[in-house]
Every structure is written in C-alpha cells, then in structure tokens.
Design a protein around this motif. Structure first.
Motif, PDB file in Angstrom:
ATOM      1  N   GLN A  65      -3.932  -6.293   5.204  1.00 13.92           N
ATOM      2  CA  GLN A  65      -2.521  -5.305   6.290  1.00 13.92           C
ATOM      3  C   GLN A  65      -3.815  -5.102   7.143  1.00 13.92           C
ATOM      4  O   GLN A  65      -3.586  -5.439   8.607  1.00 13.92           O
ATOM      5  CB  GLN A  65      -2.232  -3.762   6.023  1.00 13.92           C
ATOM      6  CG  GLN A  65      -1.201  -3.770   4.867  1.00 13.92           C
ATOM      7  CD  GLN A  65      -1.331  -3.991   3.272  1.00 13.92           C
ATOM      8  OE1 GLN A  65      -2.652  -3.874   2.040  1.00 13.92           O
ATOM      9  NE2 GLN A  65      -1.045  -4.500   2.553  1.00 13.92           N
ATOM     10  N   ASP A  66      -5.103  -5.371   7.109  1.00 14.40           N
ATOM     11  CA  ASP A  66      -5.933  -5.523   8.313  1.00 14.40           C
ATOM     12  C   ASP A  66      -6.062  -7.429   8.811  1.00 14.40           C
ATOM     13  O   ASP A  66      -5.984  -7.688   9.829  1.00 14.40           O
ATOM     14  CB  ASP A  66      -7.556  -5.692   7.999  1.00 14.40           C
ATOM     15  CG  ASP A  66      -7.662  -4.142   7.431  1.00 14.40           C
ATOM     16  OD1 ASP A  66      -7.002  -3.055   8.242  1.00 14.40           O
ATOM     17  OD2 ASP A  66      -8.652  -4.027   6.079  1.00 14.40           O
ATOM     18  N   PHE A  67      -5.293  -8.247   8.160  1.00  9.04           N
ATOM     19  CA  PHE A  67      -4.234  -9.139   8.964  1.00  9.04           C
ATOM     20  C   PHE A  67      -3.634  -9.557   9.783  1.00  9.04           C
ATOM     21  O   PHE A  67      -2.794  -9.516   8.574  1.00  9.04           O
ATOM     22  CB  PHE A  67      -5.500 -10.300   7.669  1.00  9.04           C
ATOM     23  CG  PHE A  67      -6.899 -10.215   7.374  1.00  9.04           C
ATOM     24  CD1 PHE A  67      -8.304 -10.830   8.319  1.00  9.04           C
ATOM     25  CD2 PHE A  67      -7.583  -9.526   6.107  1.00  9.04           C
ATOM     26  CE1 PHE A  67      -8.889 -10.385   7.948  1.00  9.04           C
ATOM     27  CE2 PHE A  67      -8.315  -8.961   5.756  1.00  9.04           C
ATOM     28  CZ  PHE A  67      -9.268  -9.859   6.434  1.00  9.04           C
ATOM     29  N   SER A  95      -5.440  -1.041  -5.754  1.00 14.85           N
ATOM     30  CA  SER A  95      -5.303  -0.012  -4.570  1.00 14.85           C
ATOM     31  C   SER A  95      -6.546   0.508  -4.581  1.00 14.85           C
ATOM     32  O   SER A  95      -7.684   1.640  -4.671  1.00 14.85           O
ATOM     33  CB  SER A  95      -5.093   0.038  -3.029  1.00 14.85           C
ATOM     34  OG  SER A  95      -4.697  -1.632  -3.180  1.00 14.85           O
ATOM     35  N   GLN A 139       0.681  -0.923  -0.003  1.00 20.30           N
ATOM     36  CA  GLN A 139       0.278   0.405   0.235  1.00 20.30           C
ATOM     37  C   GLN A 139       0.319   1.510  -0.120  1.00 20.30           C
ATOM     38  O   GLN A 139       1.914   0.924   0.806  1.00 20.30           O
ATOM     39  CB  GLN A 139      -0.793  -0.076   0.999  1.00 20.30           C
ATOM     40  CG  GLN A 139      -1.891  -0.667   1.154  1.00 20.30           C
ATOM     41  CD  GLN A 139      -3.102  -0.841  -0.562  1.00 20.30           C
ATOM     42  OE1 GLN A 139      -3.096  -0.111  -0.549  1.00 20.30           O
ATOM     43  NE2 GLN A 139      -3.269  -2.192   0.292  1.00 20.30           N
ATOM     44  N   SER A 199     -14.517  -1.265   4.125  1.00 19.76           N
ATOM     45  CA  SER A 199     -13.568  -2.026   3.313  1.00 19.76           C
ATOM     46  C   SER A 199     -12.509  -2.694   4.261  1.00 19.76           C
ATOM     47  O   SER A 199     -12.145  -2.566   5.489  1.00 19.76           O
ATOM     48  CB  SER A 199     -12.409  -0.707   3.471  1.00 19.76           C
ATOM     49  OG  SER A 199     -13.703   0.510   2.563  1.00 19.76           O
ATOM     50  N   TYR A 200     -11.990  -3.444   3.910  1.00 22.60           N
ATOM     51  CA  TYR A 200     -10.410  -4.125   3.922  1.00 22.60           C
ATOM     52  C   TYR A 200      -9.296  -4.322   3.373  1.00 22.60           C
ATOM     53  O   TYR A 200      -9.505  -4.767   2.330  1.00 22.60           O
ATOM     54  CB  TYR A 200     -11.142  -5.463   4.257  1.00 22.60           C
ATOM     55  CG  TYR A 200     -12.179  -6.224   5.383  1.00 22.60           C
ATOM     56  CD1 TYR A 200     -11.760  -5.838   6.735  1.00 22.60           C
ATOM     57  CD2 TYR A 200     -13.884  -6.224   5.721  1.00 22.60           C
ATOM     58  CE1 TYR A 200     -12.796  -6.470   7.590  1.00 22.60           C
ATOM     59  CE2 TYR A 200     -14.629  -6.035   5.913  1.00 22.60           C
ATOM     60  CZ  TYR A 200     -14.045  -6.656   7.638  1.00 22.60           C
ATOM     61  OH  TYR A 200     -15.012  -6.458   8.215  1.00 22.60           O
ATOM     62  N   SER A 201      -8.448  -4.875   3.605  1.00 23.16           N
ATOM     63  CA  SER A 201      -7.399  -4.597   3.155  1.00 23.16           C
ATOM     64  C   SER A 201      -6.421  -6.063   4.022  1.00 23.16           C
ATOM     65  O   SER A 201      -6.779  -6.332   5.205  1.00 23.16           O
ATOM     66  CB  SER A 201      -6.745  -3.697   3.010  1.00 23.16           C
ATOM     67  OG  SER A 201      -5.799  -3.410   4.067  1.00 23.16           O
ATOM     68  N   GLU A 257     -14.767 -10.853  11.729  1.00 23.51           N
ATOM     69  CA  GLU A 257     -14.951 -10.131  11.252  1.00 23.51           C
ATOM     70  C   GLU A 257     -15.458  -9.806  10.197  1.00 23.51           C
ATOM     71  O   GLU A 257     -16.469  -9.488   9.199  1.00 23.51           O
ATOM     72  CB  GLU A 257     -14.343  -9.345  11.599  1.00 23.51           C
ATOM     73  CG  GLU A 257     -15.080  -7.817  11.647  1.00 23.51           C
ATOM     74  CD  GLU A 257     -13.987  -6.316  11.667  1.00 23.51           C
ATOM     75  OE1 GLU A 257     -14.064  -5.262  11.373  1.00 23.51           O
ATOM     76  OE2 GLU A 257     -13.197  -6.410  13.149  1.00 23.51           O
ATOM     77  N   LEU A 258     -14.890 -10.300   9.652  1.00 24.00           N
ATOM     78  CA  LEU A 258     -14.976 -10.522   7.853  1.00 24.00           C
ATOM     79  C   LEU A 258     -15.784 -11.245   7.261  1.00 24.00           C
ATOM     80  O   LEU A 258     -16.851 -10.533   6.584  1.00 24.00           O
ATOM     81  CB  LEU A 258     -13.494 -10.787   7.069  1.00 24.00           C
ATOM     82  CG  LEU A 258     -13.723 -10.619   5.738  1.00 24.00           C
ATOM     83  CD1 LEU A 258     -13.876  -9.625   4.691  1.00 24.00           C
ATOM     84  CD2 LEU A 258     -12.143 -11.126   5.024  1.00 24.00           C
ATOM     85  N   GLN A 297     -10.367 -10.861  13.001  1.00 27.08           N
ATOM     86  CA  GLN A 297     -10.367  -9.944  11.836  1.00 27.08           C
ATOM     87  C   GLN A 297     -11.024 -10.909  10.970  1.00 27.08           C
ATOM     88  O   GLN A 297     -11.760 -10.309   9.961  1.00 27.08           O
ATOM     89  CB  GLN A 297      -8.988  -9.729  11.553  1.00 27.08           C
ATOM     90  CG  GLN A 297      -8.333  -8.644  12.801  1.00 27.08           C
ATOM     91  CD  GLN A 297      -7.003  -9.505  13.303  1.00 27.08           C
ATOM     92  OE1 GLN A 297      -6.860 -10.306  13.589  1.00 27.08           O
ATOM     93  NE2 GLN A 297      -6.793  -8.331  14.084  1.00 27.08           N
TER      94      GLN A 297
END
Length: 191
Positions: free
Chosen positions: A40-42, A17, A12, A36-38, A59-60, A56
């Motif tokens: 990097q969220d995991f 993106s 990123q 939004s998710y990427s 949650e997704l 995470q």
C-alpha cells in the motif's frame, strides 16, 4: 542492525501482515531497527506500469542498501505468492538483496501450498542475490486468529515455529553484520 520488512498482501489487515507485525515486535524488543513497507506504500500505477523512477521505490531501494536483512510476508494465491509483491520485487535492482539475510513468512488457506516458499518465493529472492534465504515460516490460515488486531492470536505450534525462525534470523543477521563491519574495516585500511 537494521531490517526491512515488506508486507506483500494486497489486503490490510491480513494474516501474513499480522505475522509480520509479531516479527517486528520480536526484533524491536531485541534492539533491531525495523523499517516497514507494505504494498500500500506504492502507487498501483507505478507497480503496474513498472515506474522505476517512483519515489517510493527509490526510497525502498535506498533503505535496502543499508539494511542487514529482509523480513518478507505474503499470502499464497493459486500456488504462488502475491502477484502484486512479484511486481514490486521485479522493479528492484538485480543485486538488491546482496549481502542480506531473508526470512520469508507465508500464509495460505491450506497446507497444500506449503511448498510455495521453496518453489515460488525463494527463487525470486535468490535471483535478487540474497546472501541467505532462511527456511521460512508457513502458516495455515486457521492457525492465525484475531489477525485484525495486534497482537494476533497464534496457535501454540505456529508461535513456537515463528519464535524459532526469528531466533535463527537474528543469529544470521548478527553474523552478517559482523562480516559487514570486518569488510568495511578492511576497505578503510586499504584506502
């Protein structure tokens, strides 16, 4: 209506993106909620070691259950989509995309990778039981300028293709949302 967006680039900012961000803004301007998710969220360890109990990830999955669609973006590496994205998709339940409309967005360094959507990404999305996987948007990297800042500068033809694909996505989401409401009414009437 609600859409989950998933940025599948391990870096990123990225061109894929940047296209995803333009899609968010377009959908938001038309009243669609975008969550939004990427990658990097995991936590990398959760992906690498297939931690199905990752908070995470849970949650997704919960967000996907209540969504009408998925907007997913990835770069192409070695004729396929991001391996980190594949790892995340492998952790989703078998029917994670059931009753969902999906719009894939793919960027690559050459038009020689144009078929990566059809031959690499779509089979995985179909395996997750997506109701409908749209044609998608392929962008040669050189058509996406200033991607480090929002909004990215897109070549005119790419901008037109992105807008057309988002129009189709919105129409498919509306149809799917109407079907879901009708299905809920029938279930409620029989209860």
């Amino acid at each position: 209506m609600k859409v989950i967006s998933l940025a599948g680039s391990p870096r990123q900012p990225s061109r894929s993106s940047a296209l995803l961000a333009l899609g968010h803004a377009w959908l938001n301007a038309r009243g669609v909620e975008v969550v939004s998710y990427s990658l990097q969220d995991f936590a990398a360890e959760d992906l690498l070691f297939a931690n199905f109990n990752s908070p995470q990830l849970k949650e997704l999955i919960a967000q996907l259950e209540t969504a009408d669609g998925l907007l997913i973006a990835t770069p192409v590496y070695k004729a396929s989509f991001s391996g980190a994205l594949k790892t995340l998709l492998d952790l989703l339940p078998e029917r994670a995309l059931e009753h969902k409309v999906v719009l894939p967005i793919v960027t690559a360094g050459s038009t020689g990778h144009m078929l990566a959507i059809d031959y690499a990404l779509k089979p995985v999305l179909n395996a997750l039981k997506a109701q409908e996987v749209l044609y998608g948007v392929f962008a040669d990297d050189k058509l996406v300028g200033q991607y480090q800042h929002f909004p990215a500068e897109l070549e005119e033809g790419l901008q037109a293709r992105l807008d057309d694909s988002l129009e189709t996505f919105l129409a498919a989401l509306g149809h799917r949302h109407s079907l879901a409401l009708a299905r809920a009414k029938r279930q409620h009437a029989h209860a």
